[in-house]
Enzyme design. Sequence first.
Site, short mmCIF file in Angstrom:
data_model
loop_
_atom_site.label_atom_id
_atom_site.label_comp_id
_atom_site.label_asym_id
_atom_site.label_seq_id
_atom_site.Cartn_x
_atom_site.Cartn_y
_atom_site.Cartn_z
CE LYS A 52 -3.85 -2.47 2.04
NZ LYS A 52 -4.64 -2.84 3.21
CD GLN A 96 -3.49 -4.50 6.30
OE1 GLN A 96 -3.36 -3.53 5.57
NE2 GLN A 96 -4.12 -5.60 5.91
CG ASP A 119 -9.54 -0.17 4.37
OD1 ASP A 119 -9.13 -0.48 3.23
OD2 ASP A 119 -8.92 -0.42 5.42
#
Length: 279
Positions: A52, A96, A119
Amino acid sequence: MAQLIDGKKISQEIKDELKETVASLQSKGIEGALAVIQVGNDPASSVYVRNKKKACEYIGIRSESYELPEETTEDELLALIETLNEDPKVNGILCQLPVPEHMDEQKIIRTIAPSKDVDGFHTQNVGALVVGQQGFVSCTPAGVIQLLKRSGIEISGKHCVVVGRSNIVGKPMALLMLQENATVTICHSRTADLKSVCKQADILIVAVGKPKMITAEYVKEGATVIDVGIHRQEDGKLCGDVDFDQVEPVAGAITPVPGGVGPMTIAMLMNNCVEAMTR
Ligand code: NDP
């Protein structure tokens, strides 16, 4: 032979487009930054986080890294998220998953400001998707829509069967296909006669988390098959939820694993980061 849907190529196209958008935003003085939080050092999570950050670098946005030890308390993590929520230089926040067991995942997701939730996991963003309003969409299902559209696969009016009903893949996937005017069936572990339901699909999207579970018997001749699953086999090679070798001769189009849905997730995360910059 089935059309191979090339996620590697399509994700690269998307990242190149985003790179141009970022450059043009920067020329107007608009900068982007993604805060990436990782708690503990799960090796798989470390790989995702690294990729990422690499993608941020590629498209030209800054990434800020917060690597917290496993024993971080939930309160400490929530306090960090709140600080980042208030930081005007940060326009995207990502924690995460999975977080360590002593933390409440839902509470963490709820604490991220919906306007920075790149997200797309916050209930406000999920709710926006349900009623068809603008919000951040979960990256993996958003990536599947791009794969289909950019491969010239018609969605409107088609029967789409989604296998899996998780909050991050199956449910948003079904909602996005509905938004694209597909007729959608959602299957899960209690679905009766899964094979015959799957066999009705013009577009079969599989996110069950079971290696090679979907064999040729589940697939209608000429159907498009999208495999979200990703598993490391004993020989070290990756495979999906679909038995590619069996299904490919039956399908009209199919995604490989690796190189199908996988690379799209990060590309769509970058897309959400750029959207956060422009808001
Ligand atoms: P979950 O384990 O959260 O969900 C799996 C779903 O599959 C559940 O809804 C479950 O049903 C259903 N299911 C399980 N077994 C069966 C069965 N025998 N028959 C029918 N349905 C079944 O997984 P995720 O949605 O998080 O992920 C799915 C897969 O996608 C995994 O392999 C994961 O690694 C991969 N993945 C890949 C990503 C990428 O970037 N490529 C991103 C995210 C995930 P029930 O609800 O009834 O339990």
